[in-house]
Design a protein around this motif. Structure first.
Motif, PDB file in Angstrom:
ATOM      1  N   THR A  44      -2.512   6.775  -9.344  1.00  0.00           N
ATOM      2  CA  THR A  44      -3.106   8.006  -8.820  1.00  0.00           C
ATOM      3  C   THR A  44      -3.472   8.958  -9.952  1.00  0.00           C
ATOM      4  O   THR A  44      -4.565   9.534  -9.972  1.00  0.00           O
TER       5      THR A  44
ATOM      6  N   THR B  37       0.855  -1.187   0.000  1.00  0.00           N
ATOM      7  CA  THR B  37       0.000   0.000   0.000  1.00  0.00           C
ATOM      8  C   THR B  37       0.889   1.234   0.000  1.00  0.00           C
ATOM      9  O   THR B  37       2.110   1.129   0.062  1.00  0.00           O
ATOM     10  N   TRP B  38       0.267   2.412  -0.018  1.00  0.00           N
ATOM     11  CA  TRP B  38       1.047   3.645   0.148  1.00  0.00           C
ATOM     12  C   TRP B  38       1.759   3.628   1.490  1.00  0.00           C
ATOM     13  O   TRP B  38       2.909   4.043   1.600  1.00  0.00           O
TER      14      TRP B  38
ATOM     15  N   LEU C 230       4.712   1.440   1.285  1.00  0.00           N
ATOM     16  CA  LEU C 230       5.786   2.096   0.561  1.00  0.00           C
ATOM     17  C   LEU C 230       6.522   3.074   1.469  1.00  0.00           C
ATOM     18  O   LEU C 230       7.755   3.119   1.496  1.00  0.00           O
ATOM     19  N   LEU C 231       5.776   3.837   2.259  1.00  0.00           N
ATOM     20  CA  LEU C 231       6.407   4.781   3.192  1.00  0.00           C
ATOM     21  C   LEU C 231       7.202   4.056   4.272  1.00  0.00           C
ATOM     22  O   LEU C 231       8.310   4.479   4.622  1.00  0.00           O
TER      23      LEU C 231
ATOM     24  N   SER D 226       7.612   0.380  -7.327  1.00  0.00           N
ATOM     25  CA  SER D 226       6.377   0.551  -6.582  1.00  0.00           C
ATOM     26  C   SER D 226       5.907   2.003  -6.614  1.00  0.00           C
ATOM     27  O   SER D 226       4.722   2.276  -6.821  1.00  0.00           O
ATOM     28  N   LEU D 227       6.822   2.932  -6.429  1.00  0.00           N
ATOM     29  CA  LEU D 227       6.467   4.350  -6.454  1.00  0.00           C
ATOM     30  C   LEU D 227       5.895   4.750  -7.810  1.00  0.00           C
ATOM     31  O   LEU D 227       4.866   5.433  -7.881  1.00  0.00           O
TER      32      LEU D 227
ATOM     33  N   TRP E 222       2.326   3.244  -8.194  1.00  0.00           N
ATOM     34  CA  TRP E 222       1.343   3.951  -7.371  1.00  0.00           C
ATOM     35  C   TRP E 222       1.053   5.346  -7.919  1.00  0.00           C
ATOM     36  O   TRP E 222      -0.101   5.796  -7.923  1.00  0.00           O
ATOM     37  N   LEU E 223       2.078   6.058  -8.400  1.00  0.00           N
ATOM     38  CA  LEU E 223       1.854   7.387  -8.979  1.00  0.00           C
ATOM     39  C   LEU E 223       1.052   7.298 -10.277  1.00  0.00           C
ATOM     40  O   LEU E 223       0.169   8.127 -10.520  1.00  0.00           O
TER      41      LEU E 223
END
Length: 95
Positions: free
Chosen positions: A44, A13-14, A17-18, A36-37, A40-41
């Motif tokens: 979005t 999930t976000w 990732l964080l 992954s980043l 996810w971007l």
């Protein structure tokens, strides 16, 4: 976290990732963190585009399916310990 755990958590999930960026092995896992980043971007951005009636809905649906396939490929590669780029999005390097 070790490399493989960091790689897998980055795709979840976000929040995952964080957590992987903050608490994981950032140097060794840079490849999967970047993948992954980017996925996810892209998801979005497609979510925002999908708000446009008709044309945006089609682009959002097709793009969302593509991002889901890329996510699945990425998480399988992370579990197997392979650093293989996902289609199209894999050439983008942000980290």
């Amino acid at each position: 976290m070790n490399k493989r755990t960091t790689d897998v958590v980055a795709y979840l999930t976000w929040v995952g990732l964080l957590i992987a960026l903050v608490a994981g092995d950032r140097y060794e896992s840079r490849f999967h963190l970047n993948q992954s980043l980017v996925i996810w971007l892209a998801g979005t951005v497609l979510g925002i585009v999908a708000r446009v009636p008709l044309f945006g809905w089609i682009i959002g649906a097709v793009g969302g399916l593509f991002c889901a396939v890329c996510w699945f490929i990425g998480i399988v590669n992370a579990i197997q310990g392979v650093e293989k780029e996902v289609p199209l999005l894999g050439q983008i390097h942000l980290l």
